[in-house]
Design a protein around this motif. Sequence first.
Motif, PDB file in Angstrom:
ATOM      1  N   ARG A  92       0.841  -1.194   0.000  1.00  0.00           N
ATOM      2  CA  ARG A  92       0.000   0.000   0.000  1.00  0.00           C
ATOM      3  C   ARG A  92       0.879   1.248   0.000  1.00  0.00           C
ATOM      4  N   PRO A  93       0.448   2.321  -0.682  1.00  0.00           N
ATOM      5  CA  PRO A  93       1.272   3.524  -0.778  1.00  0.00           C
ATOM      6  C   PRO A  93       1.203   4.441   0.437  1.00  0.00           C
ATOM      7  N   ASP A  94       0.292   4.174   1.376  1.00  0.00           N
ATOM      8  CA  ASP A  94       0.112   5.124   2.475  1.00  0.00           C
ATOM      9  C   ASP A  94       1.316   5.210   3.412  1.00  0.00           C
ATOM     10  N   PHE A  95       2.024   4.113   3.597  1.00  0.00           N
ATOM     11  CA  PHE A  95       3.179   4.134   4.490  1.00  0.00           C
ATOM     12  C   PHE A  95       4.291   4.999   3.916  1.00  0.00           C
ATOM     13  N   LEU A  96       4.563   4.842   2.635  1.00  0.00           N
ATOM     14  CA  LEU A  96       5.588   5.665   1.997  1.00  0.00           C
ATOM     15  C   LEU A  96       5.147   7.124   1.949  1.00  0.00           C
ATOM     16  N   GLY A  97       3.872   7.366   1.655  1.00  0.00           N
ATOM     17  CA  GLY A  97       3.371   8.744   1.648  1.00  0.00           C
ATOM     18  C   GLY A  97       3.564   9.413   2.994  1.00  0.00           C
ATOM     19  N   ALA A  98       3.259   8.691   4.073  1.00  0.00           N
ATOM     20  CA  ALA A  98       3.447   9.231   5.418  1.00  0.00           C
ATOM     21  C   ALA A  98       4.928   9.498   5.682  1.00  0.00           C
ATOM     22  N   ALA A  99       5.781   8.579   5.247  1.00  0.00           N
ATOM     23  CA  ALA A  99       7.226   8.755   5.455  1.00  0.00           C
ATOM     24  C   ALA A  99       7.745   9.963   4.688  1.00  0.00           C
ATOM     25  N   LEU A 100       7.268  10.166   3.466  1.00  0.00           N
ATOM     26  CA  LEU A 100       7.730  11.302   2.675  1.00  0.00           C
ATOM     27  C   LEU A 100       7.285  12.626   3.299  1.00  0.00           C
ATOM     28  N   ALA A 101       6.082  12.632   3.889  1.00  0.00           N
ATOM     29  CA  ALA A 101       5.607  13.841   4.552  1.00  0.00           C
ATOM     30  C   ALA A 101       6.496  14.218   5.738  1.00  0.00           C
ATOM     31  N   MET A 102       7.134  13.217   6.345  1.00  0.00           N
ATOM     32  CA  MET A 102       7.963  13.453   7.530  1.00  0.00           C
ATOM     33  C   MET A 102       9.460  13.264   7.263  1.00  0.00           C
ATOM     34  N   LEU A 103       9.848  13.081   6.007  1.00  0.00           N
ATOM     35  CA  LEU A 103      11.236  12.757   5.654  1.00  0.00           C
ATOM     36  C   LEU A 103      12.275  13.717   6.236  1.00  0.00           C
ATOM     37  N   PRO A 104      12.024  15.044   6.280  1.00  0.00           N
ATOM     38  CA  PRO A 104      13.052  15.947   6.827  1.00  0.00           C
ATOM     39  C   PRO A 104      13.350  15.740   8.312  1.00  0.00           C
ATOM     40  N   SER A 105      12.603  14.867   8.979  1.00  0.00           N
ATOM     41  CA  SER A 105      12.908  14.553  10.383  1.00  0.00           C
ATOM     42  C   SER A 105      14.157  13.690  10.501  1.00  0.00           C
ATOM     43  N   LEU A 106      14.610  13.135   9.377  1.00  0.00           N
ATOM     44  CA  LEU A 106      15.815  12.308   9.366  1.00  0.00           C
ATOM     45  C   LEU A 106      17.013  13.131   8.900  1.00  0.00           C
ATOM     46  N   PRO A 107      18.202  12.863   9.449  1.00  0.00           N
ATOM     47  CA  PRO A 107      19.409  13.453   8.876  1.00  0.00           C
ATOM     48  C   PRO A 107      19.604  12.936   7.450  1.00  0.00           C
ATOM     49  N   ARG A 108      20.206  13.731   6.603  1.00  0.00           N
ATOM     50  CA  ARG A 108      20.380  13.398   5.194  1.00  0.00           C
ATOM     51  C   ARG A 108      21.052  12.035   5.000  1.00  0.00           C
ATOM     52  N   ALA A 109      22.163  11.803   5.694  1.00  0.00           N
ATOM     53  CA  ALA A 109      22.908  10.551   5.503  1.00  0.00           C
ATOM     54  C   ALA A 109      22.060   9.343   5.892  1.00  0.00           C
ATOM     55  N   GLU A 110      21.277   9.472   6.961  1.00  0.00           N
ATOM     56  CA  GLU A 110      20.438   8.348   7.384  1.00  0.00           C
ATOM     57  C   GLU A 110      19.309   8.100   6.376  1.00  0.00           C
ATOM     58  N   ALA A 111      18.682   9.163   5.885  1.00  0.00           N
ATOM     59  CA  ALA A 111      17.613   9.002   4.892  1.00  0.00           C
ATOM     60  C   ALA A 111      18.150   8.288   3.652  1.00  0.00           C
ATOM     61  N   ILE A 112      19.329   8.677   3.203  1.00  0.00           N
ATOM     62  CA  ILE A 112      19.933   8.047   2.021  1.00  0.00           C
ATOM     63  C   ILE A 112      20.227   6.575   2.294  1.00  0.00           C
ATOM     64  N   ARG A 113      20.766   6.285   3.471  1.00  0.00           N
ATOM     65  CA  ARG A 113      21.073   4.891   3.817  1.00  0.00           C
ATOM     66  C   ARG A 113      19.801   4.038   3.838  1.00  0.00           C
ATOM     67  N   LEU A 114      18.729   4.554   4.445  1.00  0.00           N
ATOM     68  CA  LEU A 114      17.469   3.815   4.506  1.00  0.00           C
ATOM     69  C   LEU A 114      16.868   3.630   3.114  1.00  0.00           C
ATOM     70  N   LEU A 115      16.976   4.653   2.271  1.00  0.00           N
ATOM     71  CA  LEU A 115      16.470   4.540   0.906  1.00  0.00           C
ATOM     72  C   LEU A 115      17.281   3.538   0.094  1.00  0.00           C
ATOM     73  N   ARG A 116      18.571   3.418   0.376  1.00  0.00           N
ATOM     74  CA  ARG A 116      19.380   2.405  -0.318  1.00  0.00           C
ATOM     75  C   ARG A 116      18.925   0.999   0.090  1.00  0.00           C
ATOM     76  N   GLU A 117      18.554   0.815   1.365  1.00  0.00           N
ATOM     77  CA  GLU A 117      18.000  -0.477   1.789  1.00  0.00           C
ATOM     78  C   GLU A 117      16.706  -0.763   1.032  1.00  0.00           C
ATOM     79  N   ARG A 118      15.861   0.258   0.909  1.00  0.00           N
ATOM     80  CA  ARG A 118      14.606   0.122   0.164  1.00  0.00           C
ATOM     81  C   ARG A 118      14.892  -0.267  -1.284  1.00  0.00           C
ATOM     82  N   LEU A 119      15.862   0.402  -1.893  1.00  0.00           N
ATOM     83  CA  LEU A 119      16.201   0.151  -3.284  1.00  0.00           C
ATOM     84  C   LEU A 119      16.651  -1.298  -3.485  1.00  0.00           C
ATOM     85  N   THR A 120      17.478  -1.805  -2.585  1.00  0.00           N
ATOM     86  CA  THR A 120      17.936  -3.196  -2.682  1.00  0.00           C
ATOM     87  C   THR A 120      16.759  -4.161  -2.639  1.00  0.00           C
TER      88      THR A 120
END
Length: 199
Positions: A92-120
Amino acid sequence: MSATRLLVLGIVRGYGRAHGYRVGNDLLSWGADEWANVKWGSIYHALKSLTQGGFLLDHNDIPGRTDYELTERGEAEFMRLLRDAVRHPQPRPDFLGAALAMLPSLPRAEAIRLLRERLTTLEEARDKALAQVDALVDPPHVREMFGLWEHNAASSADWTRGLIERLEAGAYPMAGEPGSPGRPGSWPDLLFPPYPPRE
């Protein structure tokens, strides 16, 4: 995981202290009733259960109005939900939508690392679905299902790759950076125009 829970915690965190109407008004102005199936009843239910669980503290300083703020436990729960929603693809897209709405709560390096896990994970899902399409003999029409899964995973992987590149290039002020809306209590001056525009 509940997208409503993440969104409610995130909005209260963003304002530092917020009442239920403000939380609901923001969510509805973002169109969350459509992409996350958020309704007024689910918002107030989330506020009540999060307060009972010790994630929010309620204040009744103004007669007839309850304001909420995050506890330390609520901050930890918000960050856990946010990290999980960024790193783990869901059907479902709602979890990602919620995460994107709050994405700036993460430091840049951590957001990138988590997105790389998602990408894999997405690339693995794409490759698995493609192998299923190639291996399927009977019944032939089921190839369409695996083809859809392959297409969805591939397009999600492309989008995720693009977001990683944008973040690496410095897009969006993230936690700890000047102008970031990711700091607790940093939202009072933000304006959220309705999207989609509502009459």
